[in-house]
Design an enzyme around this catalytic site. Structure first.
Site, PDB file in Angstrom:
ATOM      1  N   HIS A 276       0.845  -1.206   0.000  1.00 60.20           N
ATOM      2  CA  HIS A 276       0.000   0.000   0.000  1.00 60.20           C
ATOM      3  C   HIS A 276       0.883   1.260   0.000  1.00 60.20           C
ATOM      4  O   HIS A 276       0.725   2.147  -0.847  1.00 60.20           O
ATOM      5  CB  HIS A 276      -0.905  -0.031   1.232  1.00 60.20           C
ATOM      6  CG  HIS A 276      -1.828   1.141   1.365  1.00 60.20           C
ATOM      7  ND1 HIS A 276      -3.149   1.093   0.978  1.00 60.20           N
ATOM      8  CD2 HIS A 276      -1.636   2.398   1.831  1.00 60.20           C
ATOM      9  CE1 HIS A 276      -3.714   2.263   1.198  1.00 60.20           C
ATOM     10  NE2 HIS A 276      -2.816   3.082   1.726  1.00 60.20           N
ATOM     11  N   GLU A 277       1.814   1.320   0.926  1.00 58.58           N
ATOM     12  CA  GLU A 277       2.659   2.518   1.040  1.00 58.58           C
ATOM     13  C   GLU A 277       3.605   2.647  -0.159  1.00 58.58           C
ATOM     14  O   GLU A 277       3.935   3.758  -0.578  1.00 58.58           O
ATOM     15  CB  GLU A 277       3.444   2.527   2.355  1.00 58.58           C
ATOM     16  CG  GLU A 277       2.588   2.523   3.630  1.00 58.58           C
ATOM     17  CD  GLU A 277       1.513   3.608   3.691  1.00 58.58           C
ATOM     18  OE1 GLU A 277       1.695   4.685   3.084  1.00 58.58           O
ATOM     19  OE2 GLU A 277       0.471   3.361   4.342  1.00 58.58           O
TER      20      GLU A 277
END
Ligand code: CO
Length: 514
Positions: A276-277
């Site tokens: 996600h990051e």
């Protein structure tokens, strides 16, 4: 004369961006490195810098320069990029200028106290101790909306901070669509046999908990970095560190920082948040560095930002092609428990749909329902149609209606998220918008690149990354979110792509018939 004025303007603007970078660096350091005792002094330093930044931004000198370049713009004397810079800076300037300094200070003070009160209230499960702060914050946010101004709903004025140009009425329509699809779709999934009971390739039973085990920290870190590198995270222009809450930040497109956290029994707790990051970071690393110091090297909105993290996390990172490539290596690295689990079973376990009381633990299908619930509630709170003291009851009613679950405690209900204590009203919708944008963008990417998923299955992600970069990242804030969406996908944002994506994926996983 013309270029001189514009240059003076960008020179001063550049100073503001230098301060913003320092600010972001301090914030990163606070969350990653700072020793406990540093917190008090760090707070003072950050407050000083925030004040300095504000003063420089709304100073007479900057205002005059902004006025003259706006005039040049209105006379049609700027090129289209310069014009976009002026438009974006002016938008932020007017907002900042409208908020009186004592109001900003009061809001900062109240939310900083509220954070501590909320932390304790959540721990002790006492909504009533948080209530007076929630009421004060709502009151302050309504005042903020009055200062900023709005046409239809005060909520619009708050939403605009995170998703420029978005309106509550549009979100209402989109979210109603979404809810009308998701609630029956979830019921349909729940009625079928869960993947744990359907026949599995390996013959046995599998549940999400079969993916748990003992995963050494160092091995998890190595694995996460390997995946990040494969997806294209540039370690010469970024770092991955450990922090309590995962986040991404940047000081410059060539220095982008992300964080992750670990659970020794759950590999995916860290891995999925790392992916996600990385998605957020690829956006930041893909911004045009040569435009640093202007909005052209900045992201458009939180919704667009979230679309970049979600597309990597979900459309890519939870897909079968992705795991076709990575699973054999995962099995070698962590033979326990994966050695005995077949790929298809693993994929289905990873994608099991289980309504949860907690937003951050929810799957792709139910996640947006959590957001719809929060949006409906916070909009009524801001519009004065719902009293904060009645909010927990409404929360629980909606949980029952949408998920068929009722929280036993407010800790698992209305007290679970930090946002409201921080004054972040209007923020939640951007999570769902991100999911919708991600599906719509992904459909467009696949359309222009039919072989995309077979590339993923061979561990090749460069084409997809390049597509995101050329279509989204390099534009910075040149386009608005809705302009960009239309430009790339030919259509305004709508729920169809997301609901089609879910239908296809989960019909296969849960063997749904029509
Ligand atoms: Co995110």
């Amino acid at each position: 004369m013309l270029q001189v004025k514009y240059r003076e303007f960008t020179t001063l603007l550049f100073e503001l961006y230098q301060l913003k970078s320092v600010f972001a660096l301090l914030d990163w350091d606070t969350q990653v490195n700072m020793p406990e005792k540093g917190s008090q002094r760090r707070g003072e330093t950050v407050a000083y810098l925030a004040g300095l930044l504000h003063h420089k931004f709304v100073s007479r000198e900057f205002e005059n320069l902004l006025k003259s370049v706006r005039k040049l713009n209105q006379e049609g004397k700027l090129d289209e990029k310069q014009s976009a810079v002026v438009r974006e800076v002016y938008r932020e300037f007017t907002r900042e200028k409208k908020l009186p300094e004592n109001f900003v200070r009061e809001l900062a003070q109240v939310t900083s106290q509220a954070h501590q009160v909320w932390t304790r209230a959540r721990k002790e499960n006492k909504f009533h101790s948080f209530l007076p702060y929630l009421e004060r914050i709502i009151d302050l946010k309504r005042r903020e909306a009055e200062y900023v101004g709005y046409r239809q709903s005060p909520y619009d004025a708050l939403l605009d901070t995170y998703e420029p140009g978005a309106k509550a009425t549009e979100i209402d329509i989109i979210f109603t669509d979404l809810k009308e699809f998701l609630v029956p779709f979830l019921k349909k999934i729940q009625k079928t046999k869960s993947p744990s009971k359907t026949r599995l390739a390996s013959g046995g039973k599998i549940q999400i908990k079969s993916l748990k085990g003992n995963f050494l920290l160092e091995k998890q870190k190595e694995w996460g970095r390997m995946v990040a590198r494969a997806l294209g995270f540039d370690f010469t222009a970024g770092r991955i560190d450990q922090a309590v809450h995962p986040f991404a930040t940047n000081f410059h497109p060539e220095d982008v920082r992300i964080t992750t956290r670990f659970n020794l029994h759950d590999l995916f707790y860290s891995l999925m948040s790392t992916i996600h990051e990385v998605g957020h970071a690829l956006y930041e690393q893909g911004l045009p560095a040569e435009n640093f110091g202007t909005p052209l090297a900045e992201s458009i909105s939180l919704g667009i930002h979230e679309s970049q993290s979600r597309v990597w996390e979900n459309q890519v990172g939870r897909s079968l092609p992705f795991w076709k490539y990575f699973y054999p290596a995962l099995q070698r690295k962590f033979p326990k428990p994966f050695g005995k689990i077949k790929l298809e079973d693993f994929y289905r376990a990873l994608n099991s749909v289980r309504p949860s009381l907690i937003r951050t633990e929810s799957d792709e299908v139910t996640y947006n329902l959590h957001i719809v619930l929060r949006f409906e509630l916070e909009k009524e709170l801001i519009e004065g149609k719902l009293d904060a003291r009645d909010a927990p009851e409404v929360w629980n009613q909606k949980m029952k209606e949408y998920f068929g679950l009722v929280p036993k405690t407010d800790r698992e209900g209305i007290l679970q998220d930090v946002h409201w204590s921080a004054g972040l009203f209007g923020y939640f919708p951007t999570y769902a918008l991100g999911n919708l944008y991600s599906a719509q963008f992904y459909a467009a990417a696949k359309h222009s690149n039919p072989g995309l998923e077979s590339q993923f299955a061979r561990g090749k992600f460069a084409k997809f990354r390049a597509w995101l970069k050329t279509n989204i990242h390099i534009h910075g804030r040149f386009y608005s979110a809705s302009q960009l969406c239309k430009k790339i996908t030919g259509k305004p944002l709508n729920t169809k792509y997301f609901t089609d994506y879910l239908t296809l994926k989960y019909s296969q996983i849960y063997k749904l018939s029509d």
